[in-house]
Scaffold this active site. Structure first.
Site, PDB file in Angstrom:
ATOM      1  N   GLY A  31       0.799  -1.227   0.000  1.00  0.00           N
ATOM      2  CA  GLY A  31       0.000   0.000   0.000  1.00  0.00           C
ATOM      3  C   GLY A  31       0.828   1.271   0.000  1.00  0.00           C
ATOM      4  O   GLY A  31       2.034   1.240  -0.233  1.00  0.00           O
ATOM      5  N   GLU A  35       4.192   6.134  -7.861  1.00  0.00           N
ATOM      6  CA  GLU A  35       4.330   5.919  -9.296  1.00  0.00           C
ATOM      7  C   GLU A  35       5.114   4.624  -9.620  1.00  0.00           C
ATOM      8  O   GLU A  35       4.933   4.033 -10.680  1.00  0.00           O
ATOM      9  CB  GLU A  35       4.984   7.163  -9.920  1.00  0.00           C
ATOM     10  CG  GLU A  35       5.133   7.157 -11.415  1.00  0.00           C
ATOM     11  CD  GLU A  35       3.847   6.864 -12.175  1.00  0.00           C
ATOM     12  OE1 GLU A  35       2.749   7.228 -11.695  1.00  0.00           O
ATOM     13  OE2 GLU A  35       3.949   6.251 -13.261  1.00  0.00           O
ATOM     14  N   GLY A  36       5.968   4.202  -8.688  1.00  0.00           N
ATOM     15  CA  GLY A  36       6.669   2.918  -8.879  1.00  0.00           C
ATOM     16  C   GLY A  36       5.667   1.776  -8.964  1.00  0.00           C
ATOM     17  O   GLY A  36       5.686   0.968  -9.901  1.00  0.00           O
ATOM     18  N   HIS A  37       4.758   1.715  -7.977  1.00  0.00           N
ATOM     19  CA  HIS A  37       3.702   0.696  -8.015  1.00  0.00           C
ATOM     20  C   HIS A  37       2.856   0.851  -9.276  1.00  0.00           C
ATOM     21  O   HIS A  37       2.496  -0.135  -9.933  1.00  0.00           O
ATOM     22  CB  HIS A  37       2.774   0.826  -6.799  1.00  0.00           C
ATOM     23  CG  HIS A  37       3.449   0.670  -5.486  1.00  0.00           C
ATOM     24  ND1 HIS A  37       3.778   1.748  -4.691  1.00  0.00           N
ATOM     25  CD2 HIS A  37       3.857  -0.431  -4.802  1.00  0.00           C
ATOM     26  CE1 HIS A  37       4.357   1.317  -3.572  1.00  0.00           C
ATOM     27  NE2 HIS A  37       4.416  -0.012  -3.616  1.00  0.00           N
TER      28      HIS A  37
END
Lengths: 283, 283
Positions: A31, A35-37
């Site tokens: 959670g 922006e990586g996720h």
């Protein structure tokens, strides 16, 4: 998009998709998405019929109670983001259902791959990661699972586990996403004070410069390591956990820089512990 | 019936069945099959569309090299038996394919459930069992898997693991099959000399008598245990590893005999180590 928190409910929904031969893409997260996720999720949505994202702050992979308790969260914002990205199912399991009172089974990967780098200072961390990822894989039965290369050791450990245990899932490592100034995105970055945020830039800078040194012909891992360590040590509030130059798949130390090389580091900038790495292919 | 030794070949065949919604029953074995195994296989054939039996003498679950090297085998006879029983696939994997040089992932169940009974003297045994069963489950993806109650601790450990790791398989424990004179069937029984074969009867006899004592009202586990130990110790060549009275699912020691109780023992009769047990329901 549907949010499901019960394990059996998600299993029933996904088994129907699976039997219908729909390709399932999976992005496990803790959670507080950035922006990586989002880059992982976009790729999963593009490459699969169904995309499942889990949000679960897994207690068994935290070696410090404080780190677990201060881990940031914003479920509402996460869910909005995932909806906008076209995710089909968000899985938000309950700690008590994931780890019953009788829970006692763990998946552990032995050897350098878990004992070096982050494994050296974070006792039991990868055992917690491998265990929860095994559980999540068994619940979701993904065809493809997406992991950020920022946790390079996690990618290596999970890839080893999937091969060793004959799991039916393809691990897709995805490139590190950085801020414009180079800082690798991390949910922990919000814990940085303003001055620490500036200091933290030295991590990515030193990695980029090390890469340039290697590309200019430097082959000695000791010189590369010393270059990075010296640079980070110019900062007053930086405390190096490790800086290592290793084989990118086995994570074993190398002295001569050749083949697929990973330079990885973990550094406390004030309280938060940040990690970063760079992969270099030397022919 | 088809015999398959390559992991990927079996996966391809079974995934097609799985997507076709055919129920897969699985009986993992170490070969040298006897009527105990046959009883598991018969039930699997009866309850499923497809039955898979694996024959693999798993090196990681042997705590003694000698025990591994002397473990009996007769693949030709096993295959004839399995064909006669109506099995669809016999899986005979290669040790080198199951455990590559880089292999380093293990599944381990912590606590009394693996540390007591056989776990106390057989260091690492259940870690080896859990690891190979996880691998086999991931290869076969069975709906139901059949295990003999003779290895009562194995049943308890595997059941715990399946729950903890959210595996999609139902564990079916099946009753112990005995010779007419009471000796529990075991692949190791062929290692008994003629006189030892007679001596070995004391194991099942003492368990049956203990059951009678309990049914006559005895509630004290210490008295039951002492009764069995004293009886076995009348034999010159018997060497007790353990005799324990435990809760049948957690395997924790009990002092008062009530609920689902397991009396389990392991005794060396000459060289071979034999195990036996009895389950008693005390209301």
């Amino acid at each position: 998009m549907k949010t499901i928190s019960k394990i059996d409910e998600l299993k029933v929904v996904l088994r129907e998709k699976k039997y219908n031969k729909e390709q399932i893409g999976f992005v496990p997260t803790m959670g507080f998405l950035h922006e990586g996720h989002a880059s992982l999720v976009r790729r999963a949505v593009k490459e699969n019929d169904i995309t499942v994202v889990s949000i679960f702050v897994n207690p068994t992979q935290f070696d410090s109670k404080e780190d677990l308790e201060t881990y940031p969260s914003d479920l509402k914002k996460d869910i909005e983001l995932l909806r906008a990205l076209g995710v089909n199912y968000v899985f938000t399991p309950d700690k008590k259902e994931m780890y019953s009172k009788m829970f006692s089974t763990f998946v552990d990967i032995e050897g350098d791959i878990t004992k070096k780098l982050c494994g050296a200072s974070r006792e039991g961390h990868f055992k917690g990661v491998a265990t929860v990822v095994t559980k999540l894989f068994n619940i979701v039965l993904p065809d493809k699972a997406y992991f950020g290369q920022k946790d390079a050791q996690q990618v290596a450990v999970i890839s080893r586990m999937v091969k060793d245990l004959n799991m039916d899932v393809e691990i897709i490592p995805c490139p590190i996403v950085r801020e414009k100034d180079g800082l690798a995105l991390s949910s922990r970055n919000v814990l940085l004070k303003e001055s620490e945020r500036i200091d933290a830039l030295i991590l990515s800078k030193s990695l980029f410069e090390a890469k340039e040194l290697i590309e200019s012909g430097e082959k000695d891992s000791k010189i590369i390591k010393k270059y990075i360590v010296d640079k980070i040590n110019t900062l007053e509030y930086a405390n190096i956990d490790y800086v290592d130059v290793v084989n990118a798949s086995t994570l074993e130390d190398i002295s001569l820089i050749e083949g697929e090389v990973l330079i990885a580091l973990a550094v406390y900038i004030g309280k938060p512990r940040l990690i970063d790495n760079i992969r270099i292919s030397v022919i």
